[in-house]
Design a protein around this motif. Structure first.
Motif, short mmCIF file in Angstrom:
data_model
loop_
_atom_site.label_atom_id
_atom_site.label_comp_id
_atom_site.label_asym_id
_atom_site.label_seq_id
_atom_site.Cartn_x
_atom_site.Cartn_y
_atom_site.Cartn_z
N ALA A 153 -28.63 8.48 17.45
CA ALA A 153 -28.39 7.20 16.01
C ALA A 153 -29.76 6.09 16.62
CB ALA A 153 -26.98 6.77 15.95
N GLU A 154 -29.30 6.36 17.67
CA GLU A 154 -30.46 4.92 18.67
C GLU A 154 -32.16 5.29 17.97
OE1 GLU A 154 -29.03 4.59 22.44
OE2 GLU A 154 -27.78 2.72 21.94
N ARG A 155 -32.48 6.56 17.86
CA ARG A 155 -33.75 6.78 17.57
C ARG A 155 -33.86 6.94 16.47
NH1 ARG A 155 -32.53 10.86 21.82
NH2 ARG A 155 -31.55 11.99 20.28
N LEU A 156 -32.96 7.30 15.06
CA LEU A 156 -33.29 7.19 14.12
C LEU A 156 -33.53 5.69 13.80
CD1 LEU A 156 -33.17 8.06 11.30
CD2 LEU A 156 -30.70 8.51 11.54
N ALA A 157 -33.03 4.95 14.23
CA ALA A 157 -33.04 3.50 13.52
C ALA A 157 -33.68 2.68 14.06
CB ALA A 157 -31.77 2.62 14.85
N ALA A 158 -34.56 3.50 15.55
CA ALA A 158 -36.66 2.90 15.51
C ALA A 158 -37.49 3.39 14.78
CB ALA A 158 -36.68 3.61 17.21
N GLU A 159 -37.14 4.86 14.73
CA GLU A 159 -38.03 5.83 13.88
C GLU A 159 -37.83 4.99 12.26
OE1 GLU A 159 -36.53 9.26 13.21
OE2 GLU A 159 -36.95 10.06 15.71
N LEU A 160 -37.15 4.42 11.97
CA LEU A 160 -37.04 4.40 10.42
C LEU A 160 -36.85 2.11 10.86
CD1 LEU A 160 -33.78 5.44 8.96
CD2 LEU A 160 -36.23 6.27 8.56
N GLY A 161 -37.47 1.87 11.86
CA GLY A 161 -37.69 0.63 11.38
C GLY A 161 -37.14 -0.84 11.40
N VAL A 162 -35.08 0.01 11.52
CA VAL A 162 -34.46 -1.53 11.51
C VAL A 162 -33.70 -1.55 12.74
CG1 VAL A 162 -33.82 0.04 8.98
CG2 VAL A 162 -32.85 0.80 10.80
N THR A 163 -34.55 -1.95 13.72
CA THR A 163 -33.51 -1.80 15.39
C THR A 163 -33.08 -3.61 14.87
OG1 THR A 163 -35.58 -2.48 15.86
CG2 THR A 163 -34.80 -0.27 16.84
N ASP A 164 -33.91 -4.53 14.30
CA ASP A 164 -33.52 -5.67 13.75
C ASP A 164 -32.28 -5.85 12.71
OD1 ASP A 164 -34.88 -5.04 11.69
OD2 ASP A 164 -36.15 -6.80 11.47
N ARG A 165 -31.91 -4.65 12.45
CA ARG A 165 -30.97 -4.68 11.66
C ARG A 165 -29.25 -4.09 11.92
NH1 ARG A 165 -32.45 -3.67 5.28
NH2 ARG A 165 -33.48 -5.12 4.76
N LEU A 166 -30.04 -3.70 12.98
CA LEU A 166 -29.14 -3.00 13.87
C LEU A 166 -28.68 -3.10 15.31
CD1 LEU A 166 -29.66 -0.78 11.86
CD2 LEU A 166 -29.04 1.16 12.93
#
Length: 367
Positions: A224-237
């Motif tokens: 899940a953490e990798r997916l967030a990084a791939e989608l560029g949404v780590t600033d929202r999570l």
């Protein structure tokens, strides 16, 4: 067995309780004890060798069931039913199986450890069927799942839907300050039932100011953490580690929305998750996948439940956008501030009515 009157108190042997703190068996055991029944917990045997463990389980259960009335197979060990059935018959106890966590639905539908139709998958399905057909009563969590068990089955003699309900710590929380972003909460252990990948993809599609807290841990969290990084949404999570259960109320209070489940399995489409009950009881909007099982709660919770189709991923993003943009979170929480004590009370009253059916069965008055 002779029918029991309302004053009879049973000796209940709870077999294979893996985790005594797990909400499902904890609630059932607490309810039994509150009614005056004697509950004896038999945990799983430990040690090397499966055969040795089975023999130890058999011996432990045999001793515990002496002078017993009812043997209950705990929800996480349906596959141990053959041992329980043997002991129950020899000890002349009634057998109850809690089918809340089925073998096939978990191993095959959720985790994919075996291909559907494979020899191993057929074995898992046989274990579920043996459990339901050898039991005098099967417990399950929703009406939808109860109907499936009842359909075309001469046994079990009784199928009783015992809702999950909310634990004692899930109480109405103060209305949150609605300034800033819409705060959305996921908590759990990243199991396939939760469909967390769909949640993260939805966050990537929201257009308004929405942030997501992911509370918990599990073997799929790194993915899940990798997916967030791939989608560029780590600033929202924000990924955070689990907290003690008693702290969950304060965590929920700091959010506007609680997420339910978004898996695509048959189980995901027919259950009402723990977090759905907990979020509603705390007065928060719950967004979850569309399910016929939710019909049980809609008359009580109304628009505090928002349903989305999991086969249309954009619906979750649109729902969060709508809640944020129209301030439905604030409006619903404002109504909840006045209505949640009533809603929480009605949810618990609904659970109590369902448990009364089980009580009637224990007393020998149920079908």
């Amino acid at each position: 067995m002779h029918p029991r009157n309302d004053t009879h108190r049973c000796r209940v042997v709870y077999f294979r309780v893996v985790d005594p703190s797990y909400p499902r068996n904890r609630r059932v055991r607490g309810w039994l004890e509150a009614r005056g029944h004697v509950v004896v917990v038999v945990p799983p045997s430990t040690g090397s060798g499966r055969l040795r463990q089975h023999l130890l389980d058999l011996c432990r259960l045999w001793r515990a069931a002496r002078a017993g009335d009812v043997v209950i197979v705990a929800e996480q060990y349906v596959r141990a039913t053959p041992i329980a059935a043997l002991v129950a018959r020899l000890r002349r106890c009634r057998l109850v199986v809690d089918g809340f966590v089925g073998v096939h639905e978990t191993a095959v539908d959720d985790w994919g450890v075996a291909r559907p139709g494979s020899l191993l998958a057929r074995r898992f399905r046989f274990q579920d069927r043996f459990a339901s057909r050898s039991a005098d009563c099967v417990l399950i969590d929703t009406d939808v799942r109860a109907d499936v068990l009842r359909a075309g089955r001469p046994r079990p003699r009784s199928v009783i839907a015992l809702p999950v309900g909310a634990p004692a710590w899930a109480v109405p929380q103060p209305e949150r300050d609605t300034g800033g972003p819409l705060r959305v909460l996921y908590y759990g252990n990243y199991i396939p039932l939760h469909g967390i990948d769909r949640v993260i993809r939805a966050i990537a599609c929201v257009r308004r100011d929405v942030v997501l807290t992911l509370l918990g841990d599990g073997e799929r969290r790194p993915r899940a953490e990798r997916l967030a990084a791939e989608l560029g949404v780590t600033d929202r999570l924000t990924f955070t580690d689990p907290v003690a259960e008693q702290r969950l109320a304060s965590v929920i209070a700091d959010h506007d929305v609680v997420l339910g489940v978004f898996g695509t399995s048959q189980k995901a489409s027919t259950v009402i998750a723990n977090k759905t009950w907990q979020g509603l009881a705390c007065g928060r909007v719950v967004v979850t996948r569309r399910s016929p099982a939710l019909a049980e709660l809609l008359p009580i919770a109304g628009d505090q439940i928002v349903q989305v189709d999991v086969d249309a991923p954009q619906q979750l993003a649109d729902a969060l956008d709508r809640i944020a943009g129209d301030r439905l979170a604030r409006d619903a929480a404002g109504r909840a501030a006045a209505d949640v004590p009533h809603i929480a009370h009605e949810l618990e009253a609904y659970v109590a009515r369902r448990y009364a059916v089980f009580g009637a069965w224990l007393d020998g008055n149920g079908s």
